[in-house]
Scaffold this active site. Structure first.
Site, PDB file in Angstrom:
ATOM      1  N   ASN A 306      21.477  69.855  28.006  1.00 11.59           N
ATOM      2  CA  ASN A 306      21.181  70.510  29.282  1.00 11.59           C
ATOM      3  C   ASN A 306      19.880  69.932  29.829  1.00 11.59           C
ATOM      4  O   ASN A 306      18.791  70.345  29.443  1.00 11.59           O
ATOM      5  CB  ASN A 306      21.067  72.025  29.088  1.00 11.59           C
ATOM      6  CG  ASN A 306      21.040  72.772  30.408  1.00 11.59           C
ATOM      7  OD1 ASN A 306      20.565  72.260  31.410  1.00 11.59           O
ATOM      8  ND2 ASN A 306      21.546  73.996  30.399  1.00 11.59           N
ATOM      9  N   ASP A 307      20.013  68.963  30.734  1.00 11.90           N
ATOM     10  CA  ASP A 307      18.839  68.289  31.284  1.00 11.90           C
ATOM     11  C   ASP A 307      17.893  69.236  32.003  1.00 11.90           C
ATOM     12  O   ASP A 307      16.750  68.867  32.302  1.00 11.90           O
ATOM     13  CB  ASP A 307      19.276  67.196  32.268  1.00 11.90           C
ATOM     14  CG  ASP A 307      19.856  65.985  31.561  1.00 11.90           C
ATOM     15  OD1 ASP A 307      19.353  65.636  30.488  1.00 11.90           O
ATOM     16  OD2 ASP A 307      20.818  65.396  32.083  1.00 11.90           O
ATOM     17  N   CYS A 308      18.365  70.430  32.309  1.00 10.45           N
ATOM     18  CA  CYS A 308      17.554  71.371  33.089  1.00 10.45           C
ATOM     19  C   CYS A 308      16.819  72.390  32.224  1.00 10.45           C
ATOM     20  O   CYS A 308      16.111  73.251  32.755  1.00 10.45           O
ATOM     21  CB  CYS A 308      18.432  72.096  34.109  1.00 10.45           C
ATOM     22  SG  CYS A 308      19.165  70.984  35.320  1.00 10.45           S
ATOM     23  N   ASN A 310      13.912  72.518  30.294  1.00 11.08           N
ATOM     24  CA  ASN A 310      12.735  71.655  30.116  1.00 11.08           C
ATOM     25  C   ASN A 310      11.605  72.455  29.487  1.00 11.08           C
ATOM     26  O   ASN A 310      10.755  73.013  30.175  1.00 11.08           O
ATOM     27  CB  ASN A 310      12.304  71.082  31.464  1.00 11.08           C
ATOM     28  CG  ASN A 310      13.481  70.603  32.301  1.00 11.08           C
ATOM     29  OD1 ASN A 310      13.734  71.143  33.371  1.00 11.08           O
ATOM     30  ND2 ASN A 310      14.220  69.625  31.806  1.00 11.08           N
ATOM     31  N   GLN A 323      12.616  66.312  34.701  1.00 15.54           N
ATOM     32  CA  GLN A 323      13.040  65.506  33.558  1.00 15.54           C
ATOM     33  C   GLN A 323      11.949  64.554  33.052  1.00 15.54           C
ATOM     34  O   GLN A 323      11.937  64.201  31.880  1.00 15.54           O
ATOM     35  CB  GLN A 323      14.290  64.695  33.914  1.00 15.54           C
ATOM     36  CG  GLN A 323      15.585  65.467  33.786  1.00 15.54           C
ATOM     37  CD  GLN A 323      15.758  66.495  34.891  1.00 15.54           C
ATOM     38  OE1 GLN A 323      15.673  66.172  36.066  1.00 15.54           O
ATOM     39  NE2 GLN A 323      15.997  67.738  34.518  1.00 15.54           N
TER      40      GLN A 323
END
Length: 633
Positions: A306-308, A310, A323
């Site tokens: 899940n790139d989101c 963070n 990112q």
């Protein structure tokens, strides 16, 4: 013929052309003249007036338009060919005459002459049809469910080929050279197309491994033309390397090509750094083992799948990239998801190592077992698997949280990896998914959705509730639950979840779905959104590959293994069986599955002879076809 030659006189040696089989009454190449003042492609001024301007574009935004005058009697039809093409000239043959600025057309004229003939075009379309019949025929099914048949036999497989070619690098939603091909994306896409074009899957694996860092890490994206990692985004997405293990394992299972492990592949495409691909896989595993956090779980880095999410970003400045912005040292925030992924990858690595290193394969199994124990101790929240630990060491995806109490990703990945199977926690986690995350439009990514921005969580909390990563039905993750349910033997649940997001099945609610009824979308608005059930971002999504894997390999149960083709369906009781044709390592398998009881225990006969278990033994060299009959009871 209209020729488009932007930058041809300077740096390029290629041009485009647009031709027609009819005599033209006019043409236009200047967009403004074609559309007219305040015009649009919905109602161009030239079309309304019925007369072309014969405009020649000298810059700005060119178009290509042919005007043809045709008179048809009632019931009459006429075929007209339009040919759009691309041509390259050798640098020394760019112009004709050589001292002019006129495009050299001598190589394209024979093509125009040939392809403006109906016989040539008919032959080309026949060849194209044969190409797709061959690709799509490598796995075909005749089941009791029309939506399964439609997606497996045509559209899902076709979408897998599109995502293979483009990853997420070119679409209406993701565009430009700044993105490139995703390392993780491309590795997962391979799972859906490897059986159709194994030779191209091999090339993709080598391309991916060639961008890997010597640390075992990976550039998050790479450019297909240069085969170089994307420095603008960089690395530090700590799940990336493990996907290389999974896609190489899938390729070897499909092809039996063990030699690929000896292929010498560079790091970062640096000459002189070449090492066997197998060592790349070893470094992928070690990358995770060298980045362990306070609870013994893998450090998340910039993000995991899940790139989101963070957890090291802490961005409060507009314009910063979630990112690539890192305001924390990254030695605390951990990912339960990567823990589950590591267990799965470790088991796959052990399968490869058993042949490559013999008894040393046990080392990978021991590391997987150690991580499994850690996930159960530090990642279990009482009813489901936690998602992560943030920079303060606080759990994410826990009953302790006010919002985002439960996430889909660890429930799917951990159960797929076999974590919690022995003690019932796997079923408990899946029951929590059914209770808290499942909706009539699919399974949402998290619940409850975040209602405000959380500095410690990053981009995931910046989206409106119910959209994208903040509580939408993020379709990519739904197949993980389908596979998990199938692995736990819960056939009704697995197929039910499959049909909830199946585009063909959702055609009946097109006024809600509002997306193509034949390809998967990335996301469907979740229950917290005003437009609950509306799909967005179709075509270029990892949903295609994973749904294909879920239905073909785990529900229909036909999948490649290192020692043969496995046929182990997990079917709902209402299905009487199905027929399938599967090409595996050059042999056509004709498979018949018949239900004679309520369960999914397999009794198999191969060419009429009983075979124990669910693996069809590899046939003798030269065998063209194999008959497999399976009875479920």
């Amino acid at each position: 013929t209209i020729y488009h030659k932007t930058e041809y006189r300077e740096r390029r040696n290629h041009f485009a052309y647009f031709a027609c089989s009819e005599t033209v009454a006019g043409f236009d190449t200047q967009r403004e003249d074609f559309l007219g003042p305040y015009g649009s492609f919905a109602a161009p001024q030239v079309v309304k007036a019925g007369q072309a301007h014969n405009s020649v574009a000298h810059g700005w935004q060119p178009i290509g338009s042919h005007q043809i005058k045709v008179t048809l009697l009632p019931g009459e039809s006429k075929r007209i060919l339009f040919l759009l093409g691309y041509q390259e000239n050798a640098v020394e043959e760019k112009f004709d005459p050589a001292d002019s600025q006129t495009i050299n057309k001598k190589h394209v004229r024979p093509i125009l002459s040939d392809y403006l003939q109906f016989a040539t075009v008919d032959r080309a379309f026949a060849e194209l049809n044969a190409y797709w019949d061959d690709l799509l025929g490598r796995y075909a099914v005749q089941s009791p469910d029309e939506h399964t048949n439609r997606m497996v036999n045509i559209w899902n497989a076709y979408q897998c080929m599109i995502t293979f070619n483009m990853s997420r690098s070119a679409s209406y939603y993701e565009s430009g050279i700044g993105r490139g091909m995703g390392f993780r994306d491309s590795a997962q896409d391979l799972l859906g197309f490897v059986h159709m074009v194994p030779e191209r899957a091999r090339e993709r694996i080598i391309d991916l491994a060639s961008t890997q860092l010597s640390s075992g890490g990976a550039y998050h994206q790479y450019q297909t033309l240069t085969k170089r990692g994307n420095n603008d985004v960089g690395s530090g997405f700590n799940d990336d390397p493990l996907w290389l293990v999974l896609c190489v394992s899938a390729y070897v299972k499909e092809t039996g090509d063990w030699e690929i492990l000896d292929e010498r592949v560079p790091y970062e495409n640096m000459v002189g750094s070449e090492m066997p691909l197998y060592e790349h896989l070893q470094r992928s595993i070690n990358y995770t083992l060298k980045r362990i956090g306070p609870h013994g779980l893998p450090l998340i880095g910039r993000a995991d799948w899940n790139d989101c999410l963070n957890l090291n970003c802490f961005s409060d400045t507009p314009g910063q990239s979630f990112q690539t912005t890192t305001n924390k040292d990254g030695i605390t925030a951990e990912s339960v998801f990567i823990g589950g992924l590591f267990v799965l990858a470790g088991k796959e690595m052990a399968g490869l190592a058993a042949r490559r290193e013999g008894s040393k394969a046990q080392n990978y199994l021991r590391e997987a077992e150690r991580m499994e124990k850690t996930v159960l101790e530090a990642g279990w929240d009482g009813q489901w698997f936690r998602r992560a630990y943030d920079d303060l060491g606080q759990p994410v995806g826990s009953q302790e949280c006010q919002e985002g109490k439960i996430f889909i990703e660890p429930q799917g990945m951990c159960v797929m990896a076999g974590i919690g199977h022995a003690d019932g926690k796997a079923k408990q986690a899946l029951d929590a998914v059914a209770q808290y995350l499942a909706t009539e439009h699919g399974i949402v990514l998290l619940e409850p959705a975040f209602s405000h921005y959380y500095l410690n969580l990053g981009e995931i909390s910046s989206y409106p509730p119910g959209y994208k990563e903040n509580g939408s039905v993020f379709c990519h993750t739904n197949p993980w639950i389908m596979i998990a349910e199938a692995k736990e033997g819960r056939a009704e649940k697995a197929l039910d979840y499959y049909l909830r997001i199946n585009p063909s099945a959702r055609e009946a609610i097109s006024e809600v779905h509002r997306c193509e009824p034949y390809v998967y979308a990335q996301t469907i608005a979740g229950k917290a959104a005003p437009s609950f059930g509306e799909a967005k971002n179709s075509w270029l999504t990892g949903t295609a590959a994973w749904n294909y894997v879920a239905i073909t390999q785990w529900i229909l149960g036909i999948r490649a293994e290192l020692n043969g083709l496995c046929v182990e369906p997990v079917l709902p009781e209402s299905w009487s069986g199905f027929q399938a044709q599967r090409v595996f390592r050059g042999v056509r398998y004709d498979i018949s599955v018949t239900r004679q009881g309520k369960g999914n225990s397999v009794a198999m006969r191969v060419e009429g002879k009983a075979v124990a278990g669910c693996i069809v033994p590899l046939p003798a060299a030269g065998t063209k076809s194999v008959r497999v009959d399976v009875v479920l009871s």
